[in-house]
Design an enzyme around this catalytic site. Structure first.
Site, mmCIF file in Angstrom:
data_model
loop_
_atom_site.group_PDB
_atom_site.id
_atom_site.type_symbol
_atom_site.label_atom_id
_atom_site.label_comp_id
_atom_site.label_asym_id
_atom_site.label_seq_id
_atom_site.Cartn_x
_atom_site.Cartn_y
_atom_site.Cartn_z
ATOM 1 N N HIS A 78 0.800 -52.309 -58.105
ATOM 2 C CA HIS A 78 0.612 -51.041 -58.814
ATOM 3 C C HIS A 78 -0.014 -51.262 -60.190
ATOM 4 O O HIS A 78 0.241 -52.268 -60.861
ATOM 5 C CB HIS A 78 1.911 -50.239 -58.910
ATOM 6 C CG HIS A 78 3.027 -50.889 -59.676
ATOM 7 N ND1 HIS A 78 3.144 -50.812 -61.043
ATOM 8 C CD2 HIS A 78 4.111 -51.597 -59.256
ATOM 9 C CE1 HIS A 78 4.230 -51.434 -61.441
ATOM 10 N NE2 HIS A 78 4.842 -51.932 -60.377
ATOM 11 N N ASP A 80 0.148 -49.178 -62.998
ATOM 12 C CA ASP A 80 0.842 -48.718 -64.197
ATOM 13 C C ASP A 80 1.893 -49.713 -64.656
ATOM 14 O O ASP A 80 2.340 -50.578 -63.891
ATOM 15 C CB ASP A 80 1.492 -47.350 -63.950
ATOM 16 C CG ASP A 80 2.506 -47.374 -62.804
ATOM 17 O OD1 ASP A 80 2.215 -47.997 -61.771
ATOM 18 O OD2 ASP A 80 3.587 -46.774 -62.959
ATOM 19 N N ASP A 117 5.030 -56.910 -64.869
ATOM 20 C CA ASP A 117 5.418 -55.986 -63.792
ATOM 21 C C ASP A 117 4.464 -54.794 -63.853
ATOM 22 O O ASP A 117 4.595 -53.937 -64.703
ATOM 23 C CB ASP A 117 6.865 -55.542 -64.008
ATOM 24 C CG ASP A 117 7.316 -54.439 -63.062
ATOM 25 O OD1 ASP A 117 6.646 -54.225 -62.038
ATOM 26 O OD2 ASP A 117 8.327 -53.785 -63.373
ATOM 27 N N GLU A 147 3.778 -46.027 -60.051
ATOM 28 C CA GLU A 147 4.923 -46.597 -59.344
ATOM 29 C C GLU A 147 6.202 -46.472 -60.164
ATOM 30 O O GLU A 147 7.281 -46.242 -59.623
ATOM 31 C CB GLU A 147 4.640 -48.075 -59.034
ATOM 32 C CG GLU A 147 5.649 -48.739 -58.105
ATOM 33 C CD GLU A 147 6.798 -49.416 -58.824
ATOM 34 O OE1 GLU A 147 7.730 -49.885 -58.138
ATOM 35 O OE2 GLU A 147 6.791 -49.472 -60.075
ATOM 36 N N GLU A 148 6.065 -46.601 -61.480
ATOM 37 C CA GLU A 148 7.244 -46.709 -62.326
ATOM 38 C C GLU A 148 7.959 -45.383 -62.570
ATOM 39 O O GLU A 148 9.136 -45.382 -62.914
ATOM 40 C CB GLU A 148 6.865 -47.338 -63.676
ATOM 41 C CG GLU A 148 6.276 -48.742 -63.586
ATOM 42 C CD GLU A 148 7.297 -49.801 -63.201
ATOM 43 O OE1 GLU A 148 8.434 -49.421 -62.862
ATOM 44 O OE2 GLU A 148 6.957 -50.989 -63.221
ATOM 45 N N ASP A 171 5.109 -57.594 -55.867
ATOM 46 C CA ASP A 171 5.870 -56.940 -56.933
ATOM 47 C C ASP A 171 7.324 -57.389 -56.982
ATOM 48 O O ASP A 171 8.182 -56.687 -57.511
ATOM 49 C CB ASP A 171 5.802 -55.410 -56.751
ATOM 50 C CG ASP A 171 6.246 -54.641 -57.981
ATOM 51 O OD1 ASP A 171 6.287 -55.236 -59.070
ATOM 52 O OD2 ASP A 171 6.553 -53.449 -57.851
ATOM 53 N N HIS A 460 10.815 -54.037 -67.914
ATOM 54 C CA HIS A 460 11.120 -52.699 -68.437
ATOM 55 C C HIS A 460 11.737 -52.745 -69.835
ATOM 56 O O HIS A 460 12.264 -51.742 -70.305
ATOM 57 C CB HIS A 460 12.035 -51.908 -67.500
ATOM 58 C CG HIS A 460 11.425 -51.636 -66.160
ATOM 59 N ND1 HIS A 460 12.012 -50.788 -65.242
ATOM 60 C CD2 HIS A 460 10.297 -52.082 -65.569
ATOM 61 C CE1 HIS A 460 11.266 -50.742 -64.146
ATOM 62 N NE2 HIS A 460 10.218 -51.525 -64.324
#
Length: 488
Positions: A78, A80, A117, A147-148, A171, A460
């Site tokens: 992904h 983003d 990530d 995705e997030e 991922d 994150h």
């Protein structure tokens, strides 16, 4: 000593593409620039490059000589990334590229998330697309968006666009693991409008700040005992509610649904004649909480600071009591462990963001589970909790989990390659994070899917870091997998 250049790192192709990608702002739901970046990249190589109606980018590359009889492989990551920064970091995610540096075996960012990530997965695919000497079958490189914060890219991908029979999702964040299943999720949002009241006379204003928490991924880290800033703040407010004439003027804790909240700030007023007792008792509560979390949250700070109360409005007492009681009662953390996989969280909730403005309250949660019925059970439990407090509750963004297939053909290939390279078997696992495989499988039910990737810690959060040696291990693994893709 830390170095700011990634130019000398191996494999150079991956780090070069990762640096180029990280120069492009790419927040979830703001992917216009990174979509254009990927389209330009594909077209510059003369490859078939398209963008679907939702914004996913698909780049196709023919098989290398001698590999034409192998199954077509979908390489998927992904575009983003989660945008998080420390409070004292001056950084504009909308205009600036990520500032990276090398610290021993780790690549890190200066006070922000790194974007490993899933930027390292994207960079690895870019390296394969740009190569002239890597042996591989026909490739369909799928770069999804958002995705997030909802997986809307995967959810919007229509059937029929992909022809590949095997999907390699890049991922996963532990290089000893091969992932064959993941959790689904649902957003639970509780809201309430109210009419603010004037700040009572004879009160003094304070700002309560919770900060310095670990944070982290609300799926992968939810079982690690990290403190949730919203829960810590609510505990402070509960202790002082009404006893000192406490009234909440404003509150903001957390930011993203998929990140464990690291910080919370509340503006409150208390009766002027009770301020000494208020500060004394809350300071004791703060010390108790810090002692409880001394092992997992050694950097936790709880500040109680005098502020100017001029012009403030406050929550009505009944609304305030219901807010505090609802957040106290709402489950945060692990709800149920899996009965089928050792040490796997089955169902959990993250109280991700609590916001009180002058007329509105919002509480945002992300509930995850690998079992759909358990996911809905916890979501309904949260709904009941918040509705008892007078909140309106909405469910949104629901996405399915990915059911493990232990008889997967590509799984056997990965296990064989890993054992040959390392002399030991990999860990075949399911994870509590949300991977796109479950969603993609709804429109491509016959596709054989697997997930793996390099070791990334602290995703994150501004503590996010990627292991250089692990990226090298991951790259060797990926290249050998491509060489051994089964025939048609």
């Amino acid at each position: 000593m830390a170095e700011h250049s990634l130019d000398t790192l191996e494999p150079q192709a991956i780090w070069k593409h990762f640096a180029a990608l990280n120069a492009v702002p790419r927040a979830s739901k703001k992917e216009e620039r990174v979509i254009a970046f990927m389209v330009n990249f594909g077209k510059s190589l003369g490859l078939d490059t398209t963008v679907d109606e939702i914004g996913n980018v698909l780049i196709k590359k023919a098989a290398s000589p001698g590999m034409e009889d192998r199954k077509t492989v979908v390489l998927q990551s992904h575009l983003d990334m989660v945008h998080q920064k420390n409070n004292d970091t001056v950084f504009d995610f909308d205009t600036q590229g990520i500032k990276m540096y090398v610290d021993g075996d780790w690549v890190k960012a200066e006070g922000t998330t790194l974007g490993a990530d899933n930027g390292l997965g994207v960079a690895a695919i870019m390296s394969i697309l740009a190569s002239t000497d890597i042996v591989h079958p026909a490739i369909e490189a799928l770069f999804t968006i958002d995705e997030e914060t909802g997986m809307t890219g995967a959810l919007g991908l229509k059937g029929g666009l992909l022809t590949g029979e095997i999907l390699l999702n890049l991922d996963t964040e532990n290089d000893t693991e091969i992932d064959i299943g993941c959790a689904g999720g649902i957003d639970v949002t509780a809201t309430q409008a109210y009419t603010a009241e004037a700040c009572p006379t004879g009160t003094v204003a304070y700002e309560i700040t919770v900060k310095g928490l670990h944070g982290g991924h609300s799926g992968m880290d939810i079982h690690k005992g990290y403190a949730n800033a919203n829960k810590v703040m609510n505990r402070m407010l509960y202790k002082a509610n009404e006893r000192y004439g406490l009234r909440i003027a404003s509150l903001l804790g957390g930011s993203l649904r998929n990140a464990i909240p690291r910080e919370s700030v509340a503006k409150v007023v208390v009766d002027a004649d009770k301020t000494a007792l208020f500060v004394e008792e809350l300071s004791l509560v703060a010390k108790e909480i810090q002692q409880e979390f001394a092992t997992t949250e050694p950097e936790m700070e709880i500040l109680i600071e005098l502020r100017d109360a001029a012009g403030e409005t406050v929550l009505p007492l009944a609304v305030q009591k219901n807010l505090i009681n609802s957040v106290y009662a709402a489950l945060n953390g692990v709800y149920r462990m899996s009965a089928d996989f050792d040490d796997l969280v089955e169902t959990s909730n993250n109280i991700a963001k609590v916001e009180v403005t002058a007329a509105h309250i919002s509480i945002q949660c992300l509930t995850r589970s690998s079992v759909e019925t358990s996911k809905l059970d916890l979501a309904h439990a949260l709904q009941a909790t918040f509705e008892l407090g007078g909140f309106n509750v909405q469910f949104s963004g629901s996405y399915p989990g990915w059911a493990p297939n232990p008889n997967s053909e590509i799984l056997e290939v990965l296990k064989s390659v890993y054992y040959r390279q390392h002399g030991e078997a990999p860990e075949v696992v399911a994870c509590h994070a949300g991977l796109e495989c479950g969603i993609l499988g709804t429109n491509y039910p016959g596709m054989d899917m697997i997930s793996f990737g390099p070791t990334i810690l602290g995703a994150h959060s501004p503590a996010e870091r990627a292991s250089v040696s692990s990226v090298q291990k991951f790259w060797r693994f990926l290249l050998d997998i491509l060489r051994e893709i089964p025939g048609k």
